[in-house]
Design an enzyme around this catalytic site. Sequence first.
Site, mmCIF file in Angstrom:
data_model
loop_
_atom_site.group_PDB
_atom_site.id
_atom_site.type_symbol
_atom_site.label_atom_id
_atom_site.label_comp_id
_atom_site.label_asym_id
_atom_site.label_seq_id
_atom_site.Cartn_x
_atom_site.Cartn_y
_atom_site.Cartn_z
ATOM 1 N N LYS A 128 5.011 0.072 -1.923
ATOM 2 C CA LYS A 128 4.246 1.322 -2.053
ATOM 3 C C LYS A 128 3.621 1.679 -0.713
ATOM 4 C CE LYS A 128 0.302 -1.409 -3.577
ATOM 5 N NZ LYS A 128 -0.740 -1.654 -4.562
ATOM 6 N N TYR B 280 -13.523 12.695 25.947
ATOM 7 C CA TYR B 280 -14.486 13.588 25.300
ATOM 8 C C TYR B 280 -15.930 13.089 25.400
ATOM 9 C CZ TYR B 280 -10.586 16.053 23.076
ATOM 10 O OH TYR B 280 -9.446 16.780 22.826
HETATM 11 C C1 LIG Z 1 -0.655 -3.107 -4.548
HETATM 12 C C2 LIG Z 1 -0.317 -3.850 -5.763
HETATM 13 C C3 LIG Z 1 0.164 -5.166 -5.678
HETATM 14 C C4 LIG Z 1 0.244 -5.941 -4.392
HETATM 15 O O1 LIG Z 1 -1.027 -6.327 -3.964
HETATM 16 P P1 LIG Z 1 -1.199 -7.259 -2.673
HETATM 17 O O2 LIG Z 1 -2.635 -7.612 -2.668
HETATM 18 O O3 LIG Z 1 -0.835 -6.412 -1.499
HETATM 19 O O4 LIG Z 1 -0.285 -8.408 -2.838
HETATM 20 C C5 LIG Z 1 0.575 -5.768 -6.856
HETATM 21 N N1 LIG Z 1 0.475 -5.130 -8.039
HETATM 22 C C6 LIG Z 1 -0.007 -3.875 -8.158
HETATM 23 C C7 LIG Z 1 -0.102 -3.241 -9.501
HETATM 24 C C8 LIG Z 1 -0.437 -3.208 -7.024
HETATM 25 O O5 LIG Z 1 -0.948 -1.968 -7.145
#
Ligand SMILES: *Cc1c(COP(=O)(O)O)cnc(C)c1O
EC number: 5.1.1.1
Length: 348
Positions: free
Chosen positions: A3, A228
């Site tokens: 993701k 800046y």
């Molecule tokens: C983001 C997410 C993960 C992974 O989490 P990490 O801490 O990066 O390993 C696993 N399950 C769900 C539902 C998530 O949203």
Amino acid sequence: MVKADGYGHGAVAVARAALAAGASELGVATVGEALALRRAGVTAPVIAWLHAPSTDFVAAVQAGVEVVVSTPGQLDAVVAAAHRLGRTATVGVKVDTGLARSGVSERDWPDVCALLKDEALVLRTVMCHLARGDEPGHPLNAGQAAGLDDRVVDLRRAGLRPQRVHLANSAAALTDRSLARDIVRTGIAIYGRSPVPALGDFGLTPAMTMTAEVAQVRRIRGGQGVSYNHAWVAPADTVVGVLACGYADGVPRALSNRLPVHINGRRFDGVGRICMDQLVVDLGHDGGGVTEGDRAVLFGGAGVTAGDWANATGTIDYEILTGIGGRTERRYLPPDSMTPWAARARSS
Ligand SMILES: *Cc1c(COP(=O)(O)O)cnc(C)c1O
């Protein structure tokens, strides 16, 4: 977990690397992210678990994306999509076992169980997400696992046969075997960052090295204010380098005047405001041997980590990594060449 564009690393490239390395399936938050993987030719199982009312479930079902639902309404919408397409839809359920964010609530659970028996649906995944996965041994973790197991029993009693049960994120996968079920959902760990920095790095190697080209080298006089608001004034005659990189690329502006960078293995200080597109580095009175076109390592490989940026700005490295993007160009190295970019550049 790929993701957020593969935590800022590029979802498609990470998906391909993960599958080649043995991952059995992929996870993303939204259907849009899943469809982008499909468009890039990724055919492996993909689950998506975060859906707003505008989500296009027809496109998801058509693309063979497994929709993991959190409400009866979402399940209704998937059934409608399956009917419209004249095919079955593979679905999963995300149950709320204590995170109290998304996930099927206790109240909705009987309705969801009933709806899952629809002939248009094939139940594949049952999952939940940990609230305190990064607190190994916290009783809530075992409690959430037990809650998930109970829901699986409910489903089996209803004649359903879930194929994949999981709850472990990176922290749980690395610290507590009792939280493993059929698979684990590793995110941050596959990018080589520790999910529990207090417990060390677990032998992980950060995948991302962020570099920027030295666009310009110039001499300035002592007393000259730089960038800046002249937030930094050269205490003496010096040479500065301008890097083609700024907050639009993910360098926090909050690191203005406190951003160490490494060029040709030497450490220099970022000075003045970090701007949208550029930042300035003090190369010292002799210019430090830096020439235009050299590469500055911002993090990864040269002693500074995304975690250092996170600590310095009051956040976590997840936020730093997912913030790297915009026009940043990504270059992927083969897995056996995880040498810092600068070292490679020098040796080639
Ligand atoms: C983001 C997410 C993960 C992974 O989490 P990490 O801490 O990066 O390993 C696993 N399950 C769900 C539902 C998530 O949203």
